[in-house]
Scaffold this motif. Structure first.
Motif, short mmCIF file in Angstrom:
data_model
loop_
_atom_site.label_atom_id
_atom_site.label_comp_id
_atom_site.label_asym_id
_atom_site.label_seq_id
_atom_site.Cartn_x
_atom_site.Cartn_y
_atom_site.Cartn_z
N ALA A 73 -12.25 -16.56 40.51
CA ALA A 73 -11.43 -16.78 39.32
C ALA A 73 -10.27 -15.79 39.27
O ALA A 73 -9.16 -16.13 38.85
CB ALA A 73 -12.29 -16.66 38.06
N ARG A 74 -10.50 -14.57 39.71
CA ARG A 74 -9.45 -13.55 39.69
C ARG A 74 -8.34 -13.90 40.68
O ARG A 74 -7.14 -13.71 40.39
CB ARG A 74 -10.06 -12.19 40.04
N THR A 75 -8.71 -14.41 41.85
CA THR A 75 -7.71 -14.81 42.83
C THR A 75 -6.73 -15.82 42.24
O THR A 75 -5.51 -15.68 42.34
CB THR A 75 -8.39 -15.43 44.07
N ILE A 76 -7.29 -16.84 41.57
CA ILE A 76 -6.45 -17.90 41.03
C ILE A 76 -5.74 -17.46 39.75
O ILE A 76 -4.53 -17.66 39.58
CB ILE A 76 -7.31 -19.16 40.77
N GLY A 77 -6.50 -16.83 38.84
CA GLY A 77 -5.92 -16.47 37.55
C GLY A 77 -4.92 -15.35 37.61
O GLY A 77 -3.87 -15.40 36.94
N LEU A 78 -5.20 -14.32 38.41
CA LEU A 78 -4.32 -13.15 38.44
C LEU A 78 -3.23 -13.25 39.50
O LEU A 78 -2.05 -13.05 39.20
CB LEU A 78 -5.16 -11.89 38.67
N TYR A 79 -3.63 -13.60 40.73
CA TYR A 79 -2.65 -13.54 41.83
C TYR A 79 -1.85 -14.82 42.02
O TYR A 79 -0.77 -14.79 42.61
CB TYR A 79 -3.34 -13.10 43.11
N ALA A 80 -2.35 -15.94 41.52
CA ALA A 80 -1.55 -17.18 41.58
C ALA A 80 -0.83 -17.41 40.26
O ALA A 80 0.40 -17.44 40.20
CB ALA A 80 -2.45 -18.38 41.92
N ARG A 81 -1.58 -17.55 39.15
CA ARG A 81 -0.94 -17.90 37.88
C ARG A 81 -0.12 -16.75 37.29
O ARG A 81 1.07 -16.93 36.99
CB ARG A 81 -2.01 -18.32 36.86
N GLU A 82 -0.74 -15.59 37.12
CA GLU A 82 -0.07 -14.52 36.38
C GLU A 82 0.99 -13.79 37.20
O GLU A 82 2.09 -13.52 36.70
CB GLU A 82 -1.10 -13.53 35.84
N ARG A 83 0.67 -13.47 38.45
CA ARG A 83 1.60 -12.67 39.24
C ARG A 83 2.42 -13.48 40.22
O ARG A 83 3.42 -12.99 40.75
CB ARG A 83 0.84 -11.56 39.97
N GLY A 84 2.01 -14.73 40.49
CA GLY A 84 2.79 -15.59 41.37
C GLY A 84 2.93 -15.08 42.78
O GLY A 84 3.88 -15.40 43.48
N VAL A 85 1.95 -14.30 43.24
CA VAL A 85 2.00 -13.77 44.61
C VAL A 85 1.74 -14.89 45.61
O VAL A 85 2.33 -14.92 46.69
CB VAL A 85 0.97 -12.64 44.78
N ILE A 86 0.84 -15.80 45.25
CA ILE A 86 0.57 -17.00 46.05
C ILE A 86 0.64 -18.21 45.12
O ILE A 86 0.55 -18.07 43.90
CB ILE A 86 -0.81 -16.94 46.74
N THR A 87 0.80 -19.39 45.68
CA THR A 87 0.81 -20.60 44.88
C THR A 87 -0.62 -21.04 44.58
O THR A 87 -1.58 -20.57 45.21
CB THR A 87 1.53 -21.74 45.62
N LEU A 88 -0.76 -21.96 43.66
CA LEU A 88 -2.08 -22.52 43.37
C LEU A 88 -2.64 -23.20 44.60
O LEU A 88 -3.83 -23.05 44.92
CB LEU A 88 -1.99 -23.50 42.20
N MET A 89 -1.81 -23.96 45.32
CA MET A 89 -2.26 -24.62 46.54
C MET A 89 -2.78 -23.59 47.54
O MET A 89 -3.84 -23.78 48.15
CB MET A 89 -1.13 -25.44 47.15
N GLU A 90 -2.06 -22.49 47.71
CA GLU A 90 -2.50 -21.46 48.65
C GLU A 90 -3.79 -20.81 48.19
O GLU A 90 -4.68 -20.51 49.00
CB GLU A 90 -1.40 -20.41 48.81
N ALA A 91 -3.92 -20.59 46.88
CA ALA A 91 -5.14 -19.98 46.35
C ALA A 91 -6.35 -20.87 46.61
O ALA A 91 -7.42 -20.39 47.01
CB ALA A 91 -4.98 -19.71 44.86
#
Length: 678
Positions: free
Chosen positions: A440-458
Motif C-alpha cells: 500500500a505504501r508503494t502505491i499510495g506514497l511513491y505513485a500517488r503522492e510523490r509521483g516517483v513512479i506511475t500507477l501502472m509501474e507500481a
C-alpha cells in the motif's frame, strides 16, 4: 429530377453503409486473428509474434510521472491496445455466462498488456473468465466503480507464512507469499506443513543455504569444507526437485560463506534455470568492503556461471549511500546480457536483529548512526548503549534510521526493480512496519503522492515483475500478476485516492487502508474492507521440471532430410539447427538471448558453419535431460519464436518455426513434411 436525386442519395447511403460494414468486419477479423495469436503467447513456448509496433499504449489516464512511452512516430502496424487485446478474446458464450463474481466498472490494470481502462471482470471458479467493457451477469456483483482492479500482489521477499502475519499480508493486497529471503533446507517437509495448515495465501520458498549449512554446526565466520559443499549441493538439487523456487544466500549475516561454496550452487542454479537470491555481503561505503565490492562479487558470479541473480532490498544492502553508482553497475551488467534483478522495500529505514553480524564492531561508523538512531521495533523506545547490549543478548529486532530518502526515490525507478517486503509479522510484534504496509505504501506514497513512479509501474512492480522473476520453472506464476482471460483470479481492488500504509515502528501490526477487496483463487479473503478468515485456499507455488523421456514423438521430413521430434507441453519440437542444414544462417546474440536467422544463403556455407550442431539435430537428446524455458528466442525479421533449452541445445516448436520461415508443413499424426516455397 428530385426523385432521381433521392435515388442517388439512397444509393450513396447504401454504398456507404456497405463500406462501413466491410471496414468493421476487417477490424473485427483482425482482432480475432490477433486474439488467436495472444492465446498462443499465453500458452508459453508455443508462439510466433510480431515485434513491430512497440509497446501497447495505456488506455486509461496515467498518474504520477508523465508516461513518455510511445510518444515517437506511429507505425502503420501499431500493436493493439490493452483494451483491444482483452476484447479480442471475448466470445458470445462469455457474454451469456453467469459468473460466480463480477467486478463491475472498475479501472482494470493489466501490466503485461498495459491495459488501463474501465472494464468488467467475470470470475468463474478460481479463474478469470472474461475482461470486457460489455455487460456481464454474476451470482454476485461487486461495484468497483471508482476503484482500481489490479493483479494480486506477489511478495517474493517474504518469510514463512505464519498464521498471524499472513492476514496482514492479505490486508496489504498480497495474494502470494514467497519466502525467497530465507526459505527452507527441506522443501518437501515445508510445503507439506503449510499445506496441512491450509494457509490462506499462496506460498513458496527457496532452498535456504544458511539454514542447510547449520547441520554441520558451522559458525557464521566459518567456511564449509569441500566435502560439505558437495553434500550441500546434492541437498540443494534434491530441494529443487522437491519444489524449491531457487537458492538463497545471506552473505552479510554469514560472512564465512565464500566463493568456494557459492559457485557450485550457482552452477546448479544455472543447470536448473532458477534464480539465486542474495542478501549481499556489504551495506555501506566504508572500506574495507563496500557496496560496490558487494555488487561486483554478485555480478562476477553471474558472469562466471550464467545463473540468474536477484539482489535483495538493494535500498538497504548494496546501494545505501551509493545508489546511483550501484544501479549503474547493475545496468551495465544487464547490458552484457546477464540476468540480474533487484527489489526494494519503500522505507528509508531498515531493521534487523541486534545480535546479527550487521551489528559487528564499527556499525556506527559504517551506517552513519548512533544508538539514538535505533528504535526497538514494536515500541517507542530509542536505544542507549546499555539497552542496546541488553536487547542484543535477547536477539531483539531494532529499526535503524539509516537510509537516505533519495536512495528510495532512485532505487524504485528502474524497470528491473520490483517490490519485496523483507518481513512478515510475527507474534510479539517485534517487526519492521514493512511487514504490514509495503505494498500500500508503494502505491499510495511513491505513485500517488510523490509521483516517483506511475500507477501502472507500481502495479507492475508489485505483481507482474515478481511473477516473471520466478515463473520460468514455476508454472503457476505464469497465471499470476496479470488480469486476462484464463489467468488466476488473484486480485486486489483498492481506492487509489486513499490507499496507504498505516503500520508504524511503534505499531507494525496496523492494517493498510484503502484496500477494499482481495480475491485469492476467486474467493474474497478481504471483503469490503473486512478480513474473511474462513478463506483458506492458498496453493503451493513450486518449481516443476520436465525431462526428456528418451522416446521420439514423431519425425520432421524437410527436403529429404529427417529430424527427430520430441513433445513438450502439448507441442512437437525440432532442433533449431535443422534450419541450418536447410541453408539458413543462425547467429547467437548473447546480449539479447536470441538466435537470429538470416534468409537462405549458400546452403553448403551454412552447413559448414554449423556442422557440429547439425549433426546433433539428427539425434535425440539423452533421456532425463532437463527441458527448460530460458527465455531464448529465434528471430527472423520481426517474427519471434520462443525456444526450449535441452542441455546445450535449443529446440523450436515445429509449426511456429515453419510459419516464421514461410515453409509449408503438413502433419499425418506422426510425420511432419515441410515444403519450401516454390
Amino acid at each position: 429530377m428530385e426523385a432521381q436525386d433521392n435515388n442517388r442519395r439512397r444509393n450513396r447511403k447504401r454504398l456507404l453503409g456497405i463500406a462501413n460494414l466491410a471496414a468493421v468486419c476487417i477490424i473485427i477479423g483482425g482482432l480475432i486473428v490477433w486474439g488467436s495469436m495472444h492465446n498462443e503467447i499465453n500458452d508459453g513456448v508455443k508462439n510466433v509474434t510480431s515485434a513491430s509496433g512497440g509497446k501497447a499504449q495505456s488506455a486509461g489516464k496515467e498518474d504520477g510521472r508523465s508516461n513518455k512511452e510511445g510518444s515517437g512516430k506511429q507505425t502503420a502496424a501499431a500493436a493493439p491496445t490493452g483494451e483491444q487485446q482483452a476484447e479480442a478474446l471475448v466470445t458470445n458464450e462469455d457474454l451469456k455466462m453467469t459468473y460466480d463474481i463480477v467486478l463491475k466498472g472498475g479501472r482494470v490494470i493489466n501490466p503485461e498488456t498495459k491495459l488501463d481502462a474501465i472494464m468488467n471482470v467475470g470470475i468463474v471458479g478460481d479463474k478469470i473468465g472474461v475482461v470486457t467493457a460489455k455487460a456481464l451477469s454474476g451470482k454476485r456483483t461487486i461495484d468497483a466503480a471508482g476503484l482500481v482492479v489490479a493483479p494480486g500482489f506477489i511478495d517474493n521477499l517474504s518469510y514463512d507464512p505464519n498464521p498471524l502475519g499472513v492476514w496482514n499480508k492479505i490486508a496489504d493486497g498480497v495474494t502470494s507469499n514467497i519466502a525467497m529471503h530465507g526459505g527452507t533446507a527441506s522443501p518437501d517437509k515445508w510445503y507439506a506443513y503449510y499445506g496441512r495448515n491450509e494457509t490462506p495465501v499462496h506460498y513458496g520458498a527457496s532452498f535456504f543455504y544458511s539454514q542447510a549449512r547449520n547441520q554441520y554446526k558451522l559458525g557464521r565466520y566459518d567456511s564449509a569444507s569441500k566435502e560439505q559443499v558437495a553434500q550441500l549441493r546434492a541437498q540443494a538439487e534434491k530441494a529443487l526437485n522437491d519444489g524449491a523456487l531457487g537458492i538463497s544466500f545471506s552473505l552479510e549475516y554469514v560472512p564465512g560463506v565464500q566463493a568456494s561454496e557459492i559457485v557450485p550452487l550457482m552452477e546448479l542454479a544455472h543447470e536448473y534455470n532458477v534464480p539465486v537470491y542474495f542478501h549481499a555481503r556489504y551495506s555501506d561505503m566504508e572500506e574495507p568492503g563496500t557496496n560496490i565490492d558487494a555488487l561486483n562479487e554478485l555480478i562476477g558470479y553471474a558472469r562466471q556461471t550464467g545463473a540468474a541473480v536477484h539482489i535483495d532490498h538493494i535500498n538497504s544492502t548494496g546501494g545505501t549511500f551509493s545508489m546511483k553508482q550501484s544501479l549503474a553497475l547493475v545496468e551495465k551488467a544487464r547490458a552484457e546480457g546477464l540476468d540480474i534483478t533487484a527489489c526494494i522495500y519503500p522505507y528509508d529505514y531498515w531493521g534487523t536483529y541486534l545480535n546479527s553480524a550487521r551489528f559487528d564492531e564499527g556499525w556506527q561508523s559504517r551506517f552513519h548512526i548512533t544508538y539514538k538512531d535505533l528504535q526497538l521495533a514494536g515500541s517507542t523506545e530509542r536505544l542507549t548503549e546499555e539497552s542496546f547490549a541488553q536487547y542484543q543478548r535477547e536477539g531483539k529486532l531494532a529499526v535503524a534510521y539509516a537510509i537516505p530518502p533519495e536512495d528510495i526515490v532512485e532505487s524504485i525507478k528502474p524497470s528491473y526493480v520490483m517490490i519485496g517486503s523483507d518481513a512478515i509479522l510475527e507474534p510479539g510484534l517485534n517487526n519492521h512496519p514493512r511487514a504490514s504496509g509495503t505494498f500500500a505504501r508503494t502505491i499510495g506514497l511513491y505513485a500517488r503522492e510523490r509521483g516517483v513512479i506511475t500507477l501502472m509501474e507500481a502495479v507492475e512492480k508489485t505483481s507482474l515483475l515478481p511473477a516473471q522473476r520466478l515463473e520460468k520453472e514455476a508454472p503457476m506464476l505464469k497465471y499470476k500478476g496479470r488480469i486476462a482471460k484464463g489467468m488466476d483470479a488473484d486480485l486486489v481492488v483498492f481506492d487509489y485516492k486513499t490507499i496507504i500504509d498505516q503500520s508504524t515502528v511503534e505499531h507494525p501490526e496496523l492494517y493498510s487502508s484503502g484496500i477494499r477487496y482481495v480475491l485469492i483463487g476467486g474467493q474474497t479473503a478481504l471483503d469490503d474492507g473486512k478480513l474473511n478468515r474462513r478463506v483458506h485456499v492458498g496453493q503451493p507455488v513450486r518449481s516443476v521440471f520436465t525431462r526428456v523421456d528418451g522416446t521420439t514423438s514423431g519425425q520432421l521430413d524437410w527436403n529429404k532430410k529427417e529430424y527427430p521430434l520430441l513433445s513438450y507441453d502439448g507441442q512437437q519440437y525440432v532442433d533449431l539447427y535443422a534450419a541450418a542444414e536447410q541453408g539458413y544462417k543462425i547467429t547467437w546474440d548473447k546480449i539479447k538471448h536470441t538466435f537470429d536467422i538470416s534468409e537462405k544463403a549458400e546452403e553448403q556455407q551454412a552447413i559448414t558453419a554449423a556442422a557440429d550442431s547439425i549433426k546433433l539435430a539428427k539425434q535425440m537428446p539423452a533421456a532425463k535431460t532437463l527441458m527448460l524455458e530460458r527465455g531464448y528466442l529465434a528471430v527472423k525479421n520481426e517474427a519471434k519464436v520462443q525456444l526450449l533449452s535441452i542441455g546445450e541445445r535449443v529446440f523450436a516448436p515445429v509449426e511456429p518455426l515453419m510459419k516464421m520461415l514461410n515453409v509449408s508443413v503438413a502433419n499425418n499424426g506422426i510425420t511432419w513434411t515441410a515444403t519450401d516455397p516454390s
